[in-house]
Design a protein around this motif. Structure first.
Motif, mmCIF file in Angstrom:
data_model
loop_
_atom_site.group_PDB
_atom_site.id
_atom_site.type_symbol
_atom_site.label_atom_id
_atom_site.label_comp_id
_atom_site.label_asym_id
_atom_site.label_seq_id
_atom_site.Cartn_x
_atom_site.Cartn_y
_atom_site.Cartn_z
ATOM 1 N N ASN A 108 0.825 -1.200 0.000
ATOM 2 C CA ASN A 108 0.000 0.000 0.000
ATOM 3 C C ASN A 108 0.855 1.243 0.000
ATOM 4 N N ASN A 109 1.964 1.199 0.733
ATOM 5 C CA ASN A 109 2.874 2.333 0.713
ATOM 6 C C ASN A 109 3.379 2.616 -0.689
ATOM 7 N N ARG A 110 3.776 1.563 -1.389
ATOM 8 C CA ARG A 110 4.264 1.757 -2.761
ATOM 9 C C ARG A 110 3.166 2.364 -3.635
ATOM 10 N N TYR A 111 1.951 1.853 -3.491
ATOM 11 C CA TYR A 111 0.862 2.357 -4.315
ATOM 12 C C TYR A 111 0.563 3.824 -3.987
ATOM 13 N N ASP A 112 0.440 4.128 -2.700
ATOM 14 C CA ASP A 112 0.092 5.503 -2.305
ATOM 15 C C ASP A 112 1.201 6.485 -2.688
ATOM 16 N N ARG A 113 2.424 6.065 -2.406
ATOM 17 C CA ARG A 113 3.569 6.918 -2.752
ATOM 18 C C ARG A 113 3.650 7.119 -4.266
ATOM 19 N N GLY A 114 3.416 6.037 -4.995
ATOM 20 C CA GLY A 114 3.468 6.111 -6.456
ATOM 21 C C GLY A 114 2.380 7.012 -7.016
ATOM 22 N N TRP A 115 1.198 6.882 -6.468
ATOM 23 C CA TRP A 115 0.075 7.684 -6.947
ATOM 24 C C TRP A 115 0.333 9.180 -6.742
ATOM 25 N N GLU A 116 0.884 9.519 -5.573
ATOM 26 C CA GLU A 116 1.229 10.921 -5.307
ATOM 27 C C GLU A 116 2.301 11.411 -6.278
ATOM 28 N N LYS A 117 3.296 10.565 -6.493
ATOM 29 C CA LYS A 117 4.413 10.931 -7.378
ATOM 30 C C LYS A 117 3.922 11.093 -8.824
ATOM 31 N N LEU A 118 3.090 10.165 -9.267
ATOM 32 C CA LEU A 118 2.529 10.272 -10.624
ATOM 33 C C LEU A 118 1.768 11.582 -10.796
ATOM 34 N N LYS A 119 0.967 11.945 -9.793
ATOM 35 C CA LYS A 119 0.219 13.202 -9.904
ATOM 36 C C LYS A 119 1.147 14.416 -9.886
ATOM 37 N N GLU A 120 2.210 14.321 -9.065
ATOM 38 C CA GLU A 120 3.161 15.440 -8.975
ATOM 39 C C GLU A 120 3.871 15.661 -10.324
ATOM 40 N N ILE A 121 4.280 14.559 -10.939
ATOM 41 C CA ILE A 121 5.067 14.666 -12.171
ATOM 42 C C ILE A 121 4.169 14.881 -13.390
ATOM 43 N N ASP A 122 3.323 13.928 -13.667
ATOM 44 C CA ASP A 122 2.604 13.937 -14.947
ATOM 45 C C ASP A 122 1.254 14.635 -14.868
#
Lengths: 130, 130, 130, 130, 130, 130
Positions: A3-17
């Protein structure tokens, strides 16, 4: 931990793209939702979240690679948004792509320039100043 | 003016790639000397000499592209030297290559890691601290 | 949960690629140990561990893709071991590669045949009957 | 009729690639003899035997493509022999490869130049005047 | 001297690619005019202007490479015009592309055939007899 | 004997790719009919007709390779039909493509997923239950 990977990834994806990235995940929901999950978790949750290289440098690398590959123009467009979102100027994006003529040939660079122009036009239309 | 491109390119090639770059030009002397001249003039005299993107960012783009292409390991090794010569840390080089697993697949990244290790080993042997 | 991915991936890597796979992870320990971890977790822990496609079919797909890419001969050799380990015959491996001449051209298929011959020879030397 | 394709292809392969081509067929005998048969029948029996484009032009096209692909250096070396055997000069071969820097990037052209130099050296050793 | 390269390149581009080439330079004016300048100077001013290989042979090489690359269909279309403009027949262009099935696979050749058909249709519409 | 290859190939093409394959041959009739003949004879008459690997496994290999190549989406769509026609489930096709993210990168897999979705939609519209 996953879940950490998913949540962290989702935030990062929104920040970048931004919106362009979210649309890709959305478009996968019907045909291959688990692939959307992998995109969030591995590239964004694992890789872009690492320290050791700043986000602007990561996007420079990605724009270069997507230009050089030649078959990845839809993804290039998402990451031109990404590069601009995390600190590149339009001029810098164009410079990266022109440089790729040296390594991947003029056709790959030329196709990337035209795809990038579409992103710039879209951002102009949306009133983004860069 | 062409002399300017050549001289400027030659200085830039030495600044970025150092001895590894000079060796390539030397090795072309017998079979295709004019191609050596083009390498000096176009990539180095025209492209790397441009303003608009700093040299470290240019080398990040090049390391990424040469990894993604898959068939350019000899040139990748030259530009790992180049990236380290103009300000990248070894850790940053490794981060760029790992990130390429996302865009060009794990085999391309893996082959690039092993080529890069050879460069690191060579630099260790030559007493370079990075 | 991440430990689950790692443990599951490590078991799967050993099941498929055997010693050839373990050597790759080992060889990454000095220069990029975290990349070894990603290889275990994502391709093996996430992808090869999925249901929905049997392991033999997965290795057929991988042998085909590594042949077609052209720049992935070291990885092809690992996965020729893998294909044979999970149920392909040598004849089937050769058939997959010959078929790739249609899609990726004869040079890619030819280079893959010669790499595969090295794997067969190594397995003969080690007394493996397939 | 298939015998016609095979016989015609075998003559054409010997005419173009000479000993370098025959060695490839020989090397396939143990691991994939039917692939050797396909190489003789399809590229040489069907394609190079067609009218509509002279052999020298066909070899120019092949040298260009094998350079651009990047992963086909062993085949490039065979077809540098081929190009010289059917009427290209060494200078023309070098010109084709240099031109590929424009379309496939400098690394692909550079690797092709070095492979070509090996062919030239081998032919010098064998006393061939071109 | 740089003016010489530009002027010579511009003449060569018009001679080879005609209107199709001029349109590309025009389309770059807004987003990356300096890239248009590089296209004129390096591929056309430096490479296509060289002696050592006639223009028809150069276009044969380019059509072959652009077919083999797979990601360069817009540039292929420009150079099918180019090949026909400098002396290739339509039949010869088709022969080059069919031959690429051998080296780059049938999909690359097939996509190139369809792109070429569009060029032929356009030239028919414009009353060009070849 | 050549007639045998043609007839056998034509039957095999219809068995695997169905209408989607026949359309390709049809579309070549005007511009390059002999290339249509080669497609029938070599890939289908020679390769897919071989024993040693079942048709479902052959289509798994082809879907994997066409995804990995990146420039072959029209052919991928034909062979997604093919894979489903000879026994793959939709889920299996998606699994093959997801796995390609490991070897050819996420962009190649992503573009293939979207092309595959178009095939699924078309088959839904035509009332095919898989």
């Amino acid at each position: 931990m996953q879940n950490n990977r998913y949540d962290r990834g989702w935030e990062k994806l929104k920040e970048i793209d931004g919106e362009a990235g979210e649309k890709i995940i959305e478009s996968l929901k019907e045909v291959a939702p688990e692939f959307g999950k992998f995109i969030i978790e591995f590239p964004f949750g694992d890789i872009y979240s690492r320290s050791g290289l700043d986000l602007k440098s990561r996007e420079i690398a990605t724009v270069a690679a997507l230009t050089a590959l030649g078959h990845a123009l839809p993804q290039l467009k998402v990451h031109v948004h990404g590069a601009l979102n995390v600190g590149c100027s339009r001029k810098e994006v164009i410079e990266i792509i022109i440089q790729m003529a040296v390594y991947a040939g003029f056709p790959a660079a030329l196709n990337a320039i035209f795809a990038t122009k579409e992103v710039f036009d879209e951002r102009d239309k949306n009133g983004l100043d860069k």
